[in-house]
Design an enzyme around this catalytic site. Structure first.
Site, PDB file in Angstrom:
ATOM      1  N   ALA A  66      -5.231 -19.916 -50.607  1.00 47.94           N
ATOM      2  CA  ALA A  66      -3.563 -20.079 -51.064  1.00 47.94           C
ATOM      3  C   ALA A  66      -3.170 -18.409 -51.199  1.00 47.94           C
ATOM      4  CB  ALA A  66      -3.513 -20.728 -52.912  1.00 47.94           C
ATOM      5  N   GLY A 109      -7.812 -21.943 -50.943  1.00 45.61           N
ATOM      6  CA  GLY A 109      -6.937 -23.410 -50.003  1.00 45.61           C
ATOM      7  C   GLY A 109      -6.501 -23.938 -49.002  1.00 45.61           C
ATOM      8  N   GLU A 112      -9.657 -26.370 -48.579  1.00 46.62           N
ATOM      9  CA  GLU A 112      -9.039 -27.675 -49.508  1.00 46.62           C
ATOM     10  C   GLU A 112      -8.573 -28.005 -48.029  1.00 46.62           C
ATOM     11  OE1 GLU A 112      -8.084 -25.911 -52.902  1.00 46.62           O
ATOM     12  OE2 GLU A 112      -9.496 -26.772 -53.925  1.00 46.62           O
ATOM     13  N   GLU A 132     -12.215 -18.947 -54.870  1.00 49.24           N
ATOM     14  CA  GLU A 132     -11.659 -18.618 -56.157  1.00 49.24           C
ATOM     15  C   GLU A 132     -12.511 -18.201 -57.289  1.00 49.24           C
ATOM     16  OE1 GLU A 132     -11.693 -21.256 -53.950  1.00 49.24           O
ATOM     17  OE2 GLU A 132      -9.830 -22.207 -53.513  1.00 49.24           O
TER      18      GLU A 132
HETATM   19  N1  DAK Z   1      -3.266 -14.564 -50.057  1.00 47.48           N
HETATM   20  C1  DAK Z   1      -1.685 -12.973 -50.414  1.00 47.48           C
HETATM   21  N2  DAK Z   1      -2.310 -12.381 -49.082  1.00 47.48           N
HETATM   22  C2  DAK Z   1      -3.648 -12.500 -48.180  1.00 47.48           C
HETATM   23  C3  DAK Z   1      -4.266 -13.289 -48.598  1.00 47.48           C
HETATM   24  C4  DAK Z   1      -3.933 -14.404 -49.891  1.00 47.48           C
HETATM   25  N3  DAK Z   1      -5.013 -15.307 -50.233  1.00 47.48           N
HETATM   26  N4  DAK Z   1      -6.007 -13.178 -48.058  1.00 47.48           N
HETATM   27  C5  DAK Z   1      -5.324 -11.626 -46.840  1.00 47.48           C
HETATM   28  N5  DAK Z   1      -4.216 -11.784 -46.966  1.00 47.48           N
HETATM   29  C6  DAK Z   1      -3.179 -10.487 -46.645  1.00 47.48           C
HETATM   30  C7  DAK Z   1      -4.066  -9.377 -47.344  1.00 47.48           C
HETATM   31  O1  DAK Z   1      -3.149  -8.598 -48.469  1.00 47.48           O
HETATM   32  C8  DAK Z   1      -3.603  -8.378 -45.900  1.00 47.48           C
HETATM   33  O2  DAK Z   1      -2.174  -7.709 -46.286  1.00 47.48           O
HETATM   34  P1  DAK Z   1      -1.947  -5.757 -46.112  1.00 47.48           P
HETATM   35  O3  DAK Z   1      -2.461  -5.409 -46.884  1.00 47.48           O
HETATM   36  O4  DAK Z   1      -2.267  -6.131 -44.120  1.00 47.48           O
HETATM   37  O5  DAK Z   1      -0.256  -6.185 -46.837  1.00 47.48           O
HETATM   38  C9  DAK Z   1      -3.712  -9.248 -45.001  1.00 47.48           C
HETATM   39  O6  DAK Z   1      -3.458 -10.532 -45.724  1.00 47.48           O
HETATM   40  C10 DAK Z   1      -5.178  -8.781 -44.009  1.00 47.48           C
HETATM   41  O7  DAK Z   1      -6.145  -8.857 -45.015  1.00 47.48           O
HETATM   42  P2  DAK Z   1      -7.386  -8.131 -45.231  1.00 47.48           P
HETATM   43  O8  DAK Z   1      -6.663  -6.611 -44.887  1.00 47.48           O
HETATM   44  O9  DAK Z   1      -7.328  -8.403 -46.552  1.00 47.48           O
HETATM   45  O10 DAK Z   1      -8.232  -8.225 -44.205  1.00 47.48           O
HETATM   46  P3  DAK Z   1     -10.324  -8.145 -43.947  1.00 47.48           P
HETATM   47  O11 DAK Z   1     -10.074  -8.658 -42.703  1.00 47.48           O
HETATM   48  O12 DAK Z   1      -9.678  -7.168 -44.572  1.00 47.48           O
HETATM   49  O13 DAK Z   1     -10.444  -9.151 -45.080  1.00 47.48           O
HETATM   50  C11 DAK Z   1     -10.254 -11.590 -45.536  1.00 47.48           C
HETATM   51  C12 DAK Z   1     -10.290 -10.677 -44.788  1.00 47.48           C
HETATM   52  C13 DAK Z   1     -10.009 -12.953 -45.466  1.00 47.48           C
HETATM   53  C14 DAK Z   1     -12.262 -11.491 -45.992  1.00 47.48           C
HETATM   54  C15 DAK Z   1      -9.873 -10.927 -47.117  1.00 47.48           C
HETATM   55  O14 DAK Z   1      -8.150 -10.991 -46.620  1.00 47.48           O
HETATM   56  C16 DAK Z   1      -9.433 -12.637 -48.165  1.00 47.48           C
HETATM   57  O15 DAK Z   1     -10.623 -11.812 -49.446  1.00 47.48           O
HETATM   58  N6  DAK Z   1      -8.892 -13.204 -48.188  1.00 47.48           N
HETATM   59  C17 DAK Z   1      -8.411 -13.378 -49.348  1.00 47.48           C
HETATM   60  C18 DAK Z   1      -8.976 -14.962 -49.544  1.00 47.48           C
HETATM   61  C19 DAK Z   1      -8.803 -15.694 -50.919  1.00 47.48           C
HETATM   62  O16 DAK Z   1      -9.482 -15.131 -51.868  1.00 47.48           O
HETATM   63  N7  DAK Z   1      -8.241 -16.425 -51.044  1.00 47.48           N
HETATM   64  C20 DAK Z   1      -7.515 -17.015 -52.032  1.00 47.48           C
HETATM   65  C21 DAK Z   1      -7.956 -18.247 -53.195  1.00 47.48           C
HETATM   66  S1  DAK Z   1      -7.420 -18.752 -53.988  1.00 47.48           S
HETATM   67  C22 DAK Z   1      -2.993 -24.965 -55.899  1.00 47.48           C
HETATM   68  C23 DAK Z   1      -3.500 -25.212 -54.786  1.00 47.48           C
HETATM   69  C24 DAK Z   1      -4.757 -24.663 -53.875  1.00 47.48           C
HETATM   70  C25 DAK Z   1      -5.190 -23.039 -54.481  1.00 47.48           C
HETATM   71  C26 DAK Z   1      -4.274 -22.828 -55.522  1.00 47.48           C
HETATM   72  C27 DAK Z   1      -2.783 -23.623 -56.014  1.00 47.48           C
HETATM   73  N8  DAK Z   1      -2.122 -25.724 -56.619  1.00 47.48           N
HETATM   74  C28 DAK Z   1      -2.031 -27.106 -55.586  1.00 47.48           C
HETATM   75  C29 DAK Z   1      -1.164 -25.453 -57.908  1.00 47.48           C
HETATM   76  C30 DAK Z   1      -5.928 -22.466 -53.844  1.00 47.48           C
HETATM   77  C31 DAK Z   1      -5.829 -21.022 -53.917  1.00 47.48           C
HETATM   78  C32 DAK Z   1      -6.519 -20.085 -53.376  1.00 47.48           C
HETATM   79  O17 DAK Z   1      -7.092 -20.123 -52.007  1.00 47.48           O
END
Ligand code: DAK
Length: 258
Positions: A66, A109, A112, A132
């Site tokens: 997400a 997400g 999911e 998460e």
């Molecule tokens: N959100 C926003 N931006 C993201 C992102 C994310 N989840 N993941 C990556 N980006 C962006 C980075 O900020 C970066 O942007 P710039 O800095 O270039 O502007 C760009 O994408 C490239 O990412 P990285 O530079 O970080 O790339 P790396 O290869 O170094 O790392 C990575 C890749 C996938 C390991 C890393 O980006 C990462 O850890 N990303 C976040 C993973 C994460 O924590 N995902 C979110 C989990 S929480 C809901 C339903 C579902 C959900 C919520 C609510 N409801 C029904 C209400 C779900 C929640 C989640 O998914």
């Protein structure tokens, strides 16, 4: 065909394609994208030419979860009032088979979303995971439920507690994916799966999907009652008559979906 902002869609043959398209932020799923995915799936469900859908991501990965920027400042009431759960719930009502073609990351997400697909083909470099916990939250769109049903309590707890990523071979071992292939062959393999479904009588596929999804929640008795009704119903279809007649006449069946 599409007028979408965050995804691209197209129909080729009998397959509807949906591609997540925010590659600069690793296809982070914002609210707009989720609602577009559901709109596209709904469209394909109503399009008689489409017999299966393929969901994939453009760029480096399927999706990194997400959109964290969108939810970082949200409170509980905001989360509730966003009504996002409604969009997620709608996926369960999609009648046609959804095949996920997953490469790179499928985190949070995005994992999911992958778990909502009916079949999953992944590239050998895939990394699934629920990070998460590392953000001070937990999955909220079915992750704890679907992963536990698929892989069992022990591994689900391990992955959910630690946020550890799941490789293609582990995903295969625990029945999370159907097949792992090289990145280059991913879409080709997903299309092969989709085509092998597309040639089958659509009503059979529809009722099989419904019955298998029902079986996940139901007791054996309840599931079998449900299966029986669907089985009987197919005997009112033209495709049942055609399928059995074709067998007797030793020719290929011509299924029309009626
Ligand atoms: N959100 C926003 N931006 C993201 C992102 C994310 N989840 N993941 C990556 N980006 C962006 C980075 O900020 C970066 O942007 P710039 O800095 O270039 O502007 C760009 O994408 C490239 O990412 P990285 O530079 O970080 O790339 P790396 O290869 O170094 O790392 C990575 C890749 C996938 C390991 C890393 O980006 C990462 O850890 N990303 C976040 C993973 C994460 O924590 N995902 C979110 C989990 S929480 C809901 C339903 C579902 C959900 C919520 C609510 N409801 C029904 C209400 C779900 C929640 C989640 O998914």
């Amino acid at each position: 065909m599409s007028n979408f902002e965050y995804i691209e869609t197209r129909v080729e043959g009998n397959i509807g394609f949906i591609e997540l398209n925010r590659p600069k932020v690793l296809n982070a799923l914002n609210r707009g994208m989720i609602s577009e995915i559901l709109a596209a799936m709904d469209n394909f469900d109503r399009n008689d030419d489409v017999r299966a859908m393929i969901l994939s991501g453009k760029g480096r990965c399927f999706a990194a979860g997400a959109d964290i920027d969108e939810m970082a400042e949200a409170g509980s009431v905001d989360i509730e009032l966003m009504n996002q759960f409604t969009d997620w719930d709608r996926i369960a009502w999609i009648k046609k088979p959804i095949i996920g073609a997953i490469h790179g990351f499928a985190l949070g997400g995005a994992f999911e979303l992958a778990l909502c697909c009916d079949l999953l083909i992944a590239s050998e470099d895939v990394e699934f995971g629920f990070p998460e916990v590392l953000l001070g939250v937990m999955p909220g769109a079915g992750g704890t439920v679907r992963l536990t049903k698929l892989a069992g309590k022990t591994k689900a707890m391990e992955w959910l507690f630690t946020g550890r990523r799941i490789s293609a071979s582990e995903a295969l071992h625990f029945g999370i994916i159907n097949k792992a292939v090289s990145k280059e062959l991913l879409l080709e393999e997903a299309v092969r799966f989709a085509n092998s479904i597309a040639v089958q009588p659509p009503l059979s596929i529809r009722f099989i999907k419904e019955s298998v999804l029902k079986a996940i929640d139901a007791s054996i008795y309840e599931g079998m009652q449900f299966e029986r009704k669907n089985f009987s119903m197919l005997f009112s279809s033209q495709d049942q008559k055609e399928g059995m007649k074709a067998f007797i006449e030793k020719r290929k069946a011509n299924f029309t979906g009626k």
